[in-house]
Write an enzyme that holds these catalytic residues in place. Sequence first.
Site, PDB file in Angstrom:
ATOM      1  N   TYR A 177      37.850  49.040  95.889  1.00  0.00           N
ATOM      2  CA  TYR A 177      38.475  49.098  94.567  1.00  0.00           C
ATOM      3  C   TYR A 177      38.467  50.515  94.000  1.00  0.00           C
ATOM      4  O   TYR A 177      39.315  50.872  93.195  1.00  0.00           O
ATOM      5  CB  TYR A 177      37.732  48.192  93.574  1.00  0.00           C
ATOM      6  CG  TYR A 177      38.197  46.762  93.549  1.00  0.00           C
ATOM      7  CD1 TYR A 177      38.055  45.955  94.670  1.00  0.00           C
ATOM      8  CD2 TYR A 177      38.760  46.218  92.405  1.00  0.00           C
ATOM      9  CE1 TYR A 177      38.462  44.639  94.638  1.00  0.00           C
ATOM     10  CE2 TYR A 177      39.178  44.900  92.370  1.00  0.00           C
ATOM     11  CZ  TYR A 177      39.020  44.120  93.483  1.00  0.00           C
ATOM     12  OH  TYR A 177      39.432  42.816  93.454  1.00  0.00           O
ATOM     13  N   LYS A 183      30.521  42.016 106.758  1.00  0.00           N
ATOM     14  CA  LYS A 183      31.344  41.980 107.971  1.00  0.00           C
ATOM     15  C   LYS A 183      30.780  43.062 108.890  1.00  0.00           C
ATOM     16  O   LYS A 183      31.465  44.007 109.297  1.00  0.00           O
ATOM     17  CB  LYS A 183      32.820  42.232 107.584  1.00  0.00           C
ATOM     18  CG  LYS A 183      33.821  42.028 108.687  1.00  0.00           C
ATOM     19  CD  LYS A 183      34.051  40.582 109.061  1.00  0.00           C
ATOM     20  CE  LYS A 183      34.938  40.489 110.289  1.00  0.00           C
ATOM     21  NZ  LYS A 183      35.042  39.117 110.828  1.00  0.00           N
ATOM     22  N   ASP A 243      33.870  35.852 106.823  1.00  0.00           N
ATOM     23  CA  ASP A 243      34.831  34.827 107.257  1.00  0.00           C
ATOM     24  C   ASP A 243      34.132  33.479 107.434  1.00  0.00           C
ATOM     25  O   ASP A 243      34.665  32.429 107.061  1.00  0.00           O
ATOM     26  CB  ASP A 243      35.594  35.268 108.523  1.00  0.00           C
ATOM     27  CG  ASP A 243      34.699  35.839 109.614  1.00  0.00           C
ATOM     28  OD1 ASP A 243      33.490  36.028 109.374  1.00  0.00           O
ATOM     29  OD2 ASP A 243      35.209  36.096 110.718  1.00  0.00           O
ATOM     30  N   ASP A 293      35.403  39.300  95.182  1.00  0.00           N
ATOM     31  CA  ASP A 293      36.602  38.902  94.439  1.00  0.00           C
ATOM     32  C   ASP A 293      37.189  37.641  95.060  1.00  0.00           C
ATOM     33  O   ASP A 293      37.511  36.669  94.377  1.00  0.00           O
ATOM     34  CB  ASP A 293      37.625  40.050  94.478  1.00  0.00           C
ATOM     35  CG  ASP A 293      38.904  39.684  93.741  1.00  0.00           C
ATOM     36  OD1 ASP A 293      38.806  39.171  92.618  1.00  0.00           O
ATOM     37  OD2 ASP A 293      39.993  39.906  94.303  1.00  0.00           O
ATOM     38  N   ASP A 305      36.857  33.366  93.658  1.00  0.00           N
ATOM     39  CA  ASP A 305      38.008  32.496  93.377  1.00  0.00           C
ATOM     40  C   ASP A 305      37.898  31.217  94.207  1.00  0.00           C
ATOM     41  O   ASP A 305      38.151  30.116  93.716  1.00  0.00           O
ATOM     42  CB  ASP A 305      39.335  33.199  93.712  1.00  0.00           C
ATOM     43  CG  ASP A 305      39.964  33.874  92.484  1.00  0.00           C
ATOM     44  OD1 ASP A 305      39.194  34.265  91.577  1.00  0.00           O
ATOM     45  OD2 ASP A 305      41.192  34.004  92.435  1.00  0.00           O
TER      46      ASP A 305
END
Length: 352
Positions: free
Chosen positions: A142, A189, A221, A245, A249
């Site tokens: 970001y 990751k 994942d 982020d 959600d």
Amino acid sequence: MKLNIALLAGDGIGPEVVDQAVKVCDAVAKKFGHEIAWTAALTGASAIDAVGEPYPDETHEVCMAADAVLFGAIGHPRYDNDPKAKVRPEQGLLKMRQKLGLFANVRPTFTFPSLIDNSPLKRERIEGTDLIILRELTGGIYFGERGRKDGDNTAFDTCTYTREEVQRLAKLGFELAMTRSKKLCCVDKANVLETSRLWRETVQAMEKDYPEVTVSYEFVDAVAMRLVQWPNSYDVLITENLFGDILTDEASVISGSMGLMPSASKGIHTSLYEPIHGSYPQAAGKDIANPLATVLSAAMMFEDAFGLKEEAEAIRNVVNKSLSEGIVTEDLAGQNKAYKTSEVGNWLAANV
Ligand code: IPM
Ligand code: MN
């Protein structure tokens, strides 16, 4: 106690939902003998319209001078399909996070017994879910270097983390885990990304300081998959900005309604409390948006920013009561009567 709160209503349904939270906070303050001084300030598209800047300096000063910030939502469809827009409402949010040093975003996911069948996931999978995703909020892709090259035909965004940024977020994660079931999951990751390897190495080195906490390391994942299969196997999860982020959600779906989930952003200066939903422009001005996520964010604010636990509990109790008595907006009403945003707010304030 005197509470100085900055009020950033923002765009879309922001002003309507924030209004209801103010009513509820004022009722709680009256009941417990506190005095709240609210200072409103501009953010988002409404600030761009007024002063050409989504997080104006005056707003920053109001936030810095406050004990806490209550925030609605920002975003306007006018900017969504215009990739060339020079200023965007979202930049205000990012600037605010950076300038206030809000490096930790706390997003709880829990289920409400009376709403469990609203979730698209099966009851037996989600019953008892009570997890917190701690998302790093001021670093990573970001805020890394980005741009275009090769005559505009190649674009890049870079993800950078320092050991110190990981440590301060992980420290909050370990501390939070100590107050709960002492389980911490580090989401990364590390099989591919160097930043993830730094995360993992840093968190591993901190394990010795928290011998009671059991830490697991999982790839993002796999977590995305397990989160909807066995959400109640998780407790505290820590992760970097972009993974957080996306996962937050995803996690919001578990509870069955995005309109219910609160959040807190904490860090160096004043903490900020906001619903996790967006500005929902289609509903703006219609008095139909669900105010409960903002009201529950205010409960987090009482507890976290002011240490006022009973006050927070009073808010959570009245929200639970509204849910079980069906005093809810159309998103939750089903076949029953739907109440207006303002009616729900009035009812909550009257029943605090
Ligand atoms: C959020 C939002 C923001 C983010 C956007 C609006 C910049 O999606 O708070 O999760 O990506 O952080
Ligand atoms: Mn998001």
